[in-house]
Design a protein around this motif. Sequence first.
Motif, short mmCIF file in Angstrom:
data_model
loop_
_atom_site.label_atom_id
_atom_site.label_comp_id
_atom_site.label_asym_id
_atom_site.label_seq_id
_atom_site.Cartn_x
_atom_site.Cartn_y
_atom_site.Cartn_z
N VAL A 183 -43.98 -73.81 -58.47
CA VAL A 183 -42.53 -73.82 -58.68
C VAL A 183 -42.06 -75.25 -58.88
N ASP A 184 -42.57 -76.18 -58.05
CA ASP A 184 -42.19 -77.59 -58.17
C ASP A 184 -42.60 -78.16 -59.53
N ARG A 185 -43.82 -77.86 -59.97
CA ARG A 185 -44.27 -78.34 -61.29
C ARG A 185 -43.42 -77.75 -62.41
N LEU A 186 -43.07 -76.48 -62.28
CA LEU A 186 -42.24 -75.82 -63.28
C LEU A 186 -40.85 -76.44 -63.32
N GLU A 198 -43.15 -64.30 -58.56
CA GLU A 198 -43.51 -65.07 -57.37
C GLU A 198 -44.58 -66.09 -57.75
N LEU A 199 -44.40 -67.34 -57.34
CA LEU A 199 -45.35 -68.40 -57.61
C LEU A 199 -45.52 -69.23 -56.34
N ASP A 233 -37.94 -73.73 -73.08
CA ASP A 233 -37.86 -74.32 -71.75
C ASP A 233 -38.98 -73.71 -70.90
N PRO A 234 -39.78 -74.54 -70.22
CA PRO A 234 -40.89 -74.00 -69.42
C PRO A 234 -40.46 -72.97 -68.38
N ALA A 235 -39.31 -73.15 -67.75
CA ALA A 235 -38.84 -72.19 -66.74
C ALA A 235 -38.45 -70.86 -67.38
N VAL A 236 -37.95 -70.90 -68.60
CA VAL A 236 -37.61 -69.68 -69.33
C VAL A 236 -38.90 -68.98 -69.76
N ARG A 237 -39.83 -69.73 -70.32
CA ARG A 237 -41.11 -69.14 -70.73
C ARG A 237 -41.84 -68.49 -69.56
N ALA A 238 -41.71 -69.08 -68.37
CA ALA A 238 -42.39 -68.56 -67.18
C ALA A 238 -41.65 -67.37 -66.56
N GLY A 239 -40.47 -67.04 -67.07
CA GLY A 239 -39.71 -65.91 -66.54
C GLY A 239 -38.87 -66.25 -65.32
N ARG A 240 -38.77 -67.55 -64.96
CA ARG A 240 -37.97 -67.95 -63.80
C ARG A 240 -36.49 -68.04 -64.13
#
Length: 119
Positions: free
Chosen positions: A25-28, A19-20, A79-86
């Motif tokens: 989420v938009d920046r990611l 959860e962010l 990928d930033p979204a992958v690194r962030a777990g999204r």
Amino acid sequence: MRFDQHTVVLLVRPADVPELPLDAVDRLQDAHLAHQAGLVEQGLVLAAGPFLGGDDERLHGFAVLSIAPDEARELYRNDPAVRAGRLTVRVMSWMVPEGNVRFESVPMPRSMLEAATGD
């Protein structure tokens, strides 16, 4: 018959997405789009885009690449979204009869604003 081999990356939303706040989420998402556009500009990604609708809401998007599966897996780990777990990454080879699929070089949006406005 001869075949062309491409690498396909499926981007999948995990069941336990962190959860962010909405602005994070938009920046990611912008960082994800910029990463994807960079891979296109390098000639590594031939086509990419999100999935809309469908029976499995976990499927977020996909990309077709001109490199080996192991190389694609490594690129998408960054990928930033992958690194962030999204998002998680599934990588496979895709075989099509030679010449059956052609890809045109077109620019990819680097942000949600650019995707929405076409600028």
